[in-house]
Write a protein that holds these residues in place. Structure first.
Motif, mmCIF file in Angstrom:
data_model
loop_
_atom_site.group_PDB
_atom_site.id
_atom_site.type_symbol
_atom_site.label_atom_id
_atom_site.label_comp_id
_atom_site.label_asym_id
_atom_site.label_seq_id
_atom_site.Cartn_x
_atom_site.Cartn_y
_atom_site.Cartn_z
ATOM 1 N N ALA A 56 0.815 -1.215 0.000
ATOM 2 C CA ALA A 56 0.000 0.000 0.000
ATOM 3 C C ALA A 56 0.848 1.264 0.000
ATOM 4 O O ALA A 56 0.345 2.355 -0.272
ATOM 5 C CB ALA A 56 -0.936 -0.004 1.206
ATOM 6 N N TYR A 57 2.150 1.107 0.321
ATOM 7 C CA TYR A 57 3.043 2.273 0.399
ATOM 8 C C TYR A 57 4.317 2.038 -0.405
ATOM 9 O O TYR A 57 5.361 2.611 -0.110
ATOM 10 C CB TYR A 57 3.390 2.561 1.858
ATOM 11 C CG TYR A 57 2.176 2.689 2.747
ATOM 12 C CD1 TYR A 57 1.417 3.847 2.760
ATOM 13 C CD2 TYR A 57 1.780 1.634 3.562
ATOM 14 C CE1 TYR A 57 0.292 3.967 3.561
ATOM 15 C CE2 TYR A 57 0.651 1.741 4.371
ATOM 16 C CZ TYR A 57 -0.083 2.900 4.363
ATOM 17 O OH TYR A 57 -1.206 3.013 5.146
ATOM 18 N N VAL A 314 -5.169 4.346 4.398
ATOM 19 C CA VAL A 314 -5.578 3.121 3.718
ATOM 20 C C VAL A 314 -6.605 2.405 4.571
ATOM 21 O O VAL A 314 -6.355 2.115 5.747
ATOM 22 C CB VAL A 314 -4.366 2.204 3.448
ATOM 23 C CG1 VAL A 314 -4.833 0.910 2.786
ATOM 24 C CG2 VAL A 314 -3.341 2.911 2.577
ATOM 25 N N LYS A 315 -7.754 2.120 3.982
ATOM 26 C CA LYS A 315 -8.810 1.394 4.684
ATOM 27 C C LYS A 315 -9.096 0.099 3.945
ATOM 28 O O LYS A 315 -9.112 0.069 2.720
ATOM 29 C CB LYS A 315 -10.082 2.251 4.769
ATOM 30 C CG LYS A 315 -9.905 3.520 5.582
ATOM 31 C CD LYS A 315 -11.177 4.336 5.623
ATOM 32 C CE LYS A 315 -10.970 5.618 6.442
ATOM 33 N NZ LYS A 315 -12.193 6.466 6.473
ATOM 34 N N GLY A 316 -9.325 -0.977 4.701
ATOM 35 C CA GLY A 316 -9.543 -2.285 4.108
ATOM 36 C C GLY A 316 -8.301 -3.139 4.251
ATOM 37 O O GLY A 316 -7.312 -2.749 4.880
ATOM 38 N N SER A 317 -8.326 -4.331 3.644
ATOM 39 C CA SER A 317 -7.188 -5.247 3.739
ATOM 40 C C SER A 317 -7.108 -6.106 2.488
ATOM 41 O O SER A 317 -8.039 -6.132 1.670
ATOM 42 C CB SER A 317 -7.328 -6.139 4.981
ATOM 43 O OG SER A 317 -8.532 -6.894 4.914
ATOM 44 N N GLY A 318 -6.009 -6.820 2.355
ATOM 45 C CA GLY A 318 -5.810 -7.681 1.199
ATOM 46 C C GLY A 318 -5.786 -6.868 -0.078
ATOM 47 O O GLY A 318 -5.135 -5.829 -0.159
ATOM 48 N N GLU A 319 -6.503 -7.338 -1.103
ATOM 49 C CA GLU A 319 -6.543 -6.622 -2.374
ATOM 50 C C GLU A 319 -7.676 -5.607 -2.424
ATOM 51 O O GLU A 319 -7.800 -4.840 -3.377
ATOM 52 C CB GLU A 319 -6.690 -7.626 -3.522
ATOM 53 C CG GLU A 319 -5.500 -8.577 -3.653
ATOM 54 C CD GLU A 319 -5.659 -9.509 -4.822
ATOM 55 O OE1 GLU A 319 -6.695 -9.414 -5.529
ATOM 56 O OE2 GLU A 319 -4.755 -10.339 -5.047
#
Length: 341
Positions: A56-57, A314-319
Motif C-alpha cells: 500500500a506504500y 488506507v482502509k480495508g485489507s488484502g486486495e
C-alpha cells in the motif's frame, strides 16, 4: 515502505532498508524475508525501529541522500580509523577525506530535498551512523547559510570527525578528569596534527560542546567566541542524539521542539532557523494519527512546511482497500496528533 517498531515486525515481513554492521559490511539486505531468528537477532543487537515493505506504500520515496556505496565506504573508513586509534597506529586522514568529498557531492546534488534520517541503527554501528548523520545535517545547514565549497569541506570534515576524541577515552576520566582530558580536547589534538585538515576543522572537535550562554565545555566560550562551524555541528549533534533510540529516543518533531527551547542558551538561534528548513519532522514512512482520529502514513514532504506533510490513509485489507491522501498544507484545520510506532 513503513517505518515501524521492531516489536510490530512479524515473520514473513520483508525488510525495506539494508542494515549495516560496524565495519560497513551488509548485515541484512533490503528485500530479505524476515524470520523469527532474524527478528530476535535484530532485537538482541539493539535495533528498535526498521523499515518494512508494504504494497500500500510501495511508491513512498525513502531514498537516501547518500548512496548505499558511499555509506558503506564511510562506515568502513571510520571503523578503520577507530581501530587504528585504539591500537595506537597512525590513521589515514587522506582516505577519510575521499569519503568526505563523496558525502559533499551527494548532499550538494540534493538541493531542495528535505533530509530524512532513515538508517537503521544497531548497538555496534550507531557511532558511525551518528557521525554520518551529523555530517549530512551540518553540510545542508552550511549550504543554506551560504558557505562556499572550501568552507563546506572544512565543515563536513569537522562534523564527520567531531567525536574522534572519544575513541580510547576512559569514561571516569572524561567526567571527572581535567578539561584537557575531555574528548573535545583529544579530538582537537588529533585533527590539528593532520595536514589534510585545517585548524578550523580541528576547532569543530574542540568547540562543539560550547554554548552561547557561556556554560559549555571545555572552555566556557560564549556567543561570537565560538567557531561558526562548531555552532552548526552543535545543533546537528544534539538533534541526532535526541532521535537516537539508544540515547534520546524522541520523535523528530519532539526533538525539534526541544532544540528550539535551547535557542541562544545552548544553541545558536540563526543555525536553528536554518536547521528547521532542511530537516523532515515527520519522515516518509512514519505512521501517524490525525486530529480527525484517522491513522495513516506520511508519503510526501513540503519544503518549508516540515509539520504539514501529505498523509495516506488506507482502509480495508488484502486486495480490497480504499486509499485517500490528505495534504496538511491544504487542510489547515487538520494536524498530526501523534506518531505511532
Amino acid at each position: 515502505m513503513r517505518y515501524v517498531s521492531i516489536e510490530r515486525v512479524e515473520p514473513g515481513h520483508y525488510l525495506g532498508k539494508t542494515i549495516y554492521s560496524a565495519n560497513g559490511t551488509v548485515m541484512l539486505s533490503a528485500g530479505v524475508q524476515l524470520t523469527v531468528f532474524m527478528i530476535n537477532t535484530l532485537n538482541r543487537i539493539g535495533v528498535t525501529m526498521l523499515y518494512i515493505q508494504d504494497a500500500a506504500y510501495a511508491d513512498i520515496d525513502i531514498s537516501d541522500m547518500v548512496s548505499e556505496e558511499t555509506k558503506q565506504a564511510v562506515i568502513r573508513e571510520m571503523n578503520e580509523t577507530v581501530e587504528a586509534l585504539r591500537s595506537g597506529k597512525e590513521w589515514k586522514a587522506g582516505k577519510i577525506g575521499v569519503q568526505i568529498n563523496a558525502i559533499l557531492e551527494a548532499v550538494m546534488s540534493s538541493e531542495g530535498v528535505m533530509l530524512q534520517l532513515n538508517d537503521i541503527r544497531t548497538a555496534e554501528n550507531q557511532w558511525y551512523v551518528h557521525a554520518l548523520n551529523v555530517c549530512m545535517i551540518s553540510t545542508l545547514i552550511g549550504a543554506n547559510m551560504g558557505l562556499n565549497a572550501q568552507q563546506l569541506k572544512e565543515l563536513a570534515a569537522g562534523a564527520l570527525l567531531h567525536d574522534i576524541g572519544k575513541v580510547g577515552a576512559v569514561p571516569w576520566v572524561e567526567s571527572s578528569g581535567t578539561l584537557q582530558e575531555h574528548h573535545t580536547w583529544r579530538g582537537f589534538e588529533r585533527l590539528k596534527s593532520k595536514q589534510e585538515f585545517s585548524l578550523l576543522t580541528a576547532h569543530v572537535a574542540l568547540q562543539h560542546h560550547e554554548q552561547p550562554d557561556g556554560k559549555g565545555l571545555p572552555r566556557g566560550l560564549s556567543a561570537d567566541e565560538i567557531n561558526s562551524y562548531a555552532k552548526i555541528v552543535a545543533v546537528a549533534n544534539r538533534y541526532d542524539n535526541l532521535v537516537n533510540p539508544a540515547i534520546g529516543a524522541l520523535q523528530p518533531q519532539d526533538a525539534v521542539e526541544e532544540l528550539m527551547a535551547m535557542s541562544e542558551k545552548e544553541l545558536d538561534h540563526k543555525v536553528l532557523i536554518q536547521f528547521t528548513r532542511i530537516i523532515s519532522v515527520y519522515p516518509n514512512g512514519t505512521a501517524v494519527r490525525l486530529s480527525t482520529k484517522e491513522t495513516g502514513v506520511v508519503v510526501r514532504q513540503h519544503r518549508g512546511l516540515p509539520s504539514r506533510p501529505v498523509i495516506r490513509i488506507v482502509k480495508g485489507s488484502g486486495e480490497e482497500f480504499e486509499v485517500t491522501e490528505i495534504d496538511l498544507a491544504l487542510h489547515t484545520t487538520v494536524f498530526i496528533e501523534a506518531v505511532l510506532t
